[in-house]
Design a protein around this motif. Structure first.
Motif, mmCIF file in Angstrom:
data_model
loop_
_atom_site.group_PDB
_atom_site.id
_atom_site.type_symbol
_atom_site.label_atom_id
_atom_site.label_comp_id
_atom_site.label_asym_id
_atom_site.label_seq_id
_atom_site.Cartn_x
_atom_site.Cartn_y
_atom_site.Cartn_z
ATOM 1 N N ALA A 1 72.630 38.491 39.823
ATOM 2 C CA ALA A 1 71.316 38.890 39.307
ATOM 3 C C ALA A 1 70.755 40.063 40.100
ATOM 4 O O ALA A 1 70.193 41.013 39.510
ATOM 5 C CB ALA A 1 70.357 37.706 39.354
ATOM 6 N N LEU A 2 70.900 40.040 41.415
ATOM 7 C CA LEU A 2 70.400 41.136 42.246
ATOM 8 C C LEU A 2 71.159 42.426 41.964
ATOM 9 O O LEU A 2 70.564 43.517 41.909
ATOM 10 C CB LEU A 2 70.522 40.767 43.721
ATOM 11 N N ALA A 3 72.473 42.308 41.795
ATOM 12 C CA ALA A 3 73.276 43.498 41.504
ATOM 13 C C ALA A 3 72.875 44.111 40.164
ATOM 14 O O ALA A 3 72.720 45.337 40.055
ATOM 15 C CB ALA A 3 74.759 43.138 41.504
ATOM 16 N N ALA A 4 72.704 43.270 39.160
ATOM 17 C CA ALA A 4 72.311 43.778 37.846
ATOM 18 C C ALA A 4 70.953 44.465 37.902
ATOM 19 O O ALA A 4 70.748 45.533 37.321
ATOM 20 C CB ALA A 4 72.302 42.640 36.828
ATOM 21 N N ALA A 5 69.998 43.850 38.639
ATOM 22 C CA ALA A 5 68.666 44.440 38.757
ATOM 23 C C ALA A 5 68.703 45.762 39.512
ATOM 24 O O ALA A 5 67.859 46.641 39.283
ATOM 25 C CB ALA A 5 67.728 43.460 39.462
ATOM 26 N N ALA A 6 69.688 45.920 40.401
ATOM 27 C CA ALA A 6 69.819 47.154 41.176
ATOM 28 C C ALA A 6 70.632 48.223 40.452
ATOM 29 O O ALA A 6 70.862 49.300 41.010
ATOM 30 C CB ALA A 6 70.470 46.846 42.525
ATOM 31 N N GLY A 7 71.059 47.915 39.239
ATOM 32 C CA GLY A 7 71.811 48.896 38.464
ATOM 33 C C GLY A 7 73.285 48.971 38.804
ATOM 34 O O GLY A 7 73.964 49.934 38.444
ATOM 35 N N ILE A 8 73.807 47.950 39.489
ATOM 36 C CA ILE A 8 75.230 47.907 39.824
ATOM 37 C C ILE A 8 75.985 47.277 38.666
ATOM 38 O O ILE A 8 75.645 46.176 38.215
ATOM 39 C CB ILE A 8 75.463 47.100 41.115
ATOM 40 N N ASP A 9 77.002 47.932 38.182
ATOM 41 C CA ASP A 9 77.813 47.409 37.091
ATOM 42 C C ASP A 9 78.548 46.165 37.571
ATOM 43 O O ASP A 9 79.232 46.197 38.599
ATOM 44 C CB ASP A 9 78.804 48.484 36.632
ATOM 45 N N CYS A 10 78.402 45.053 36.853
ATOM 46 C CA CYS A 10 79.013 43.781 37.240
ATOM 47 C C CYS A 10 79.987 43.338 36.155
ATOM 48 O O CYS A 10 79.623 43.311 34.974
ATOM 49 C CB CYS A 10 77.951 42.699 37.431
ATOM 50 N N ARG A 11 81.177 42.968 36.552
ATOM 51 C CA ARG A 11 82.188 42.515 35.605
ATOM 52 C C ARG A 11 82.764 41.180 36.063
ATOM 53 O O ARG A 11 83.182 41.036 37.214
ATOM 54 C CB ARG A 11 83.288 43.559 35.454
ATOM 55 N N ILE A 12 82.767 40.218 35.135
ATOM 56 C CA ILE A 12 83.247 38.871 35.414
ATOM 57 C C ILE A 12 84.498 38.640 34.573
ATOM 58 O O ILE A 12 84.463 38.770 33.348
ATOM 59 C CB ILE A 12 82.184 37.821 35.071
ATOM 60 N N GLY A 13 85.600 38.295 35.233
ATOM 61 C CA GLY A 13 86.821 38.060 34.487
ATOM 62 C C GLY A 13 87.993 37.798 35.396
ATOM 63 O O GLY A 13 87.923 37.994 36.613
ATOM 64 N N GLY A 14 89.088 37.342 34.803
ATOM 65 C CA GLY A 14 90.295 37.086 35.569
ATOM 66 C C GLY A 14 91.089 38.363 35.803
ATOM 67 O O GLY A 14 91.312 39.143 34.884
ATOM 68 N N GLN A 15 91.482 38.571 37.045
ATOM 69 C CA GLN A 15 92.292 39.732 37.406
ATOM 70 C C GLN A 15 93.355 39.291 38.413
ATOM 71 O O GLN A 15 93.184 38.301 39.120
ATOM 72 C CB GLN A 15 91.422 40.837 38.014
ATOM 73 N N PRO A 16 94.450 40.028 38.505
ATOM 74 C CA PRO A 16 95.515 39.647 39.441
ATOM 75 C C PRO A 16 95.132 39.919 40.882
ATOM 76 O O PRO A 16 94.165 40.638 41.176
ATOM 77 C CB PRO A 16 96.685 40.528 38.997
ATOM 78 N N TRP A 17 95.910 39.367 41.801
ATOM 79 C CA TRP A 17 95.674 39.586 43.226
ATOM 80 C C TRP A 17 95.718 41.069 43.567
ATOM 81 O O TRP A 17 95.011 41.529 44.474
ATOM 82 C CB TRP A 17 96.708 38.839 44.057
ATOM 83 N N SER A 18 96.532 41.828 42.849
ATOM 84 C CA SER A 18 96.642 43.258 43.144
ATOM 85 C C SER A 18 95.310 43.967 42.956
ATOM 86 O O SER A 18 95.022 44.952 43.649
ATOM 87 C CB SER A 18 97.709 43.899 42.251
ATOM 88 N N ALA A 19 94.467 43.493 42.032
ATOM 89 C CA ALA A 19 93.147 44.105 41.831
ATOM 90 C C ALA A 19 92.264 43.877 43.043
ATOM 91 O O ALA A 19 91.525 44.778 43.471
ATOM 92 C CB ALA A 19 92.492 43.538 40.578
ATOM 93 N N LEU A 20 92.331 42.692 43.619
ATOM 94 C CA LEU A 20 91.554 42.397 44.822
ATOM 95 C C LEU A 20 92.032 43.247 45.996
ATOM 96 O O LEU A 20 91.222 43.804 46.754
ATOM 97 C CB LEU A 20 91.671 40.907 45.163
ATOM 98 N N LEU A 21 93.323 43.398 46.135
ATOM 99 C CA LEU A 21 93.867 44.156 47.258
ATOM 100 C C LEU A 21 93.654 45.654 47.096
ATOM 101 O O LEU A 21 93.670 46.399 48.082
ATOM 102 C CB LEU A 21 95.352 43.846 47.420
ATOM 103 N N ALA A 22 93.439 46.102 45.866
ATOM 104 C CA ALA A 22 93.187 47.523 45.622
ATOM 105 C C ALA A 22 91.706 47.880 45.706
ATOM 106 O O ALA A 22 91.333 49.048 45.520
ATOM 107 C CB ALA A 22 93.734 47.915 44.240
ATOM 108 N N ALA A 23 90.862 46.896 46.004
ATOM 109 C CA ALA A 23 89.417 47.121 46.022
ATOM 110 C C ALA A 23 88.998 47.968 47.220
ATOM 111 O O ALA A 23 89.684 48.048 48.239
ATOM 112 C CB ALA A 23 88.684 45.778 46.050
ATOM 113 N N ASP A 24 87.840 48.600 47.077
ATOM 114 C CA ASP A 24 87.245 49.354 48.181
ATOM 115 C C ASP A 24 86.534 48.425 49.163
ATOM 116 O O ASP A 24 86.502 48.701 50.372
ATOM 117 C CB ASP A 24 86.242 50.367 47.637
#
Length: 280
Positions: free
Chosen positions: A209-232
């Motif tokens: 809720a705080l992220a959405a109110a701050a204008g941060i794009d939020c995405r909820i969904g299943g992703q592979p471990w490689s997506a987590l490891l490629a994160a900033d």
């Protein structure tokens, strides 16, 4: 583990719970673990609403909200504390089949969590657990009393590790043993969908809720471990810890600059992760 400061069973002080409680024998109940600061539970209204919703989802009739508020009021005299509030299906008859939808209330007060020791600023190291979370859509998102997967994943951590991350049978990261999981890629905030397994934490909902109110794009969904490891950036959230950045997962390290994480920590303003403005 610290000893309990107080135990209330249906509002009355006790030293132990009934030996035939269905919560003990079958895990037939739900709970929340709450952080109390100076006699006030953080996000109490949201915590109680989620507790009641979880109880309803497994067929336990929620007690009047006033009874739960009275239980929390009894805990307030301890000032800073960790408060665990449970709803267990009433009845002591043997057998899986429920005989009632009535609830027993259990409140346990412990001393407050130990100091975060800089984890909110410096981040923590996590490992990927070999434990796979079982898919059960009927229980997904609910904080029920069966925590055996988390118990298994909490064994034998190497020195210097603060958490273990668990995935599902599709090879997607889901959560930590005691916290929800987030990561940031190209300024977009991601968190796993909890429609098959995992606990939908109140702090997770607050962060979204705080992220959405701050204008941060939020995405909820299943992703592979490689997506987590490629994160900033990546971080964990929980009612007791607030937001803790992930410094490393196994041998993979994240950069020390965490602008989105720091911004969300400031918005959440949790006691354990207030970050000096010059480090954001």
């Amino acid at each position: 583990m610290s000893e309990a400061l107080a135990i209330l069973w249906n509002g009355e002080p006790v030293s132990a719970i009934p030996a035939l409680s269905r919560g003990l024998h079958y895990g037939d109940g739900v709970f929340r673990t709450l952080l109390q600061q100076r006699g006030t539970v953080i996000a109490a209204d949201m915590q109680l609403a989620k507790l009641l919703a979880d109880a309803t989802a497994i067929g336990i009739a929620p007690p009047p909200i006033g009874q739960l508020q009275s239980d929390l009021a009894a805990a307030s005299r301890f000032g800073d504390a960790t408060v665990k509030l449970l709803l267990l299906r009433a009845g002591e008859r043997r057998g899986y089949r429920p005989q009632t939808d009535a609830a027993d209330r259990l409140l346990v007060v412990h001393p407050p969590p130990a100091s975060a020791g800089g984890r909110a600023i410096d981040g923590i190291r996590a490992i990927r657990s070999p434990v796979t979370l079982a898919a059960q859509p009927l229980l997904a998102g609910i904080k029920h009393l069966n925590r055996l997967e988390q118990v298994l994943a909490s064994r034998s951590w190497p020195d210097g590790v603060d958490e273990a991350l668990l995935g599902d049978d599709r090879g997607h990261p889901v959560c930590a043993t005691r916290a929800n999981l987030f990561w940031v890629r190209d300024g977009v905030l991601h968190t796993p969908a909890l429609d098959r397994c995992g606990v939908a934490g109140v702090t997770r909902a607050r962060v979204l809720a705080l992220a959405a109110a701050a204008g941060i794009d939020c995405r909820i969904g299943g992703q592979p471990w490689s997506a987590l490891l490629a994160a900033d950036e990546a971080f964990l959230s929980g009612s007791l810890i607030g937001i803790w950045p992930l410094r490393a997962i196994d041998g993979h390290c994240y950069e020390a600059q965490r602008p989105v994480t720091r911004h969300l920590q400031g918005l959440l303003a949790h006691p354990s992760d207030l970050v000096p403005s010059n480090t954001r």
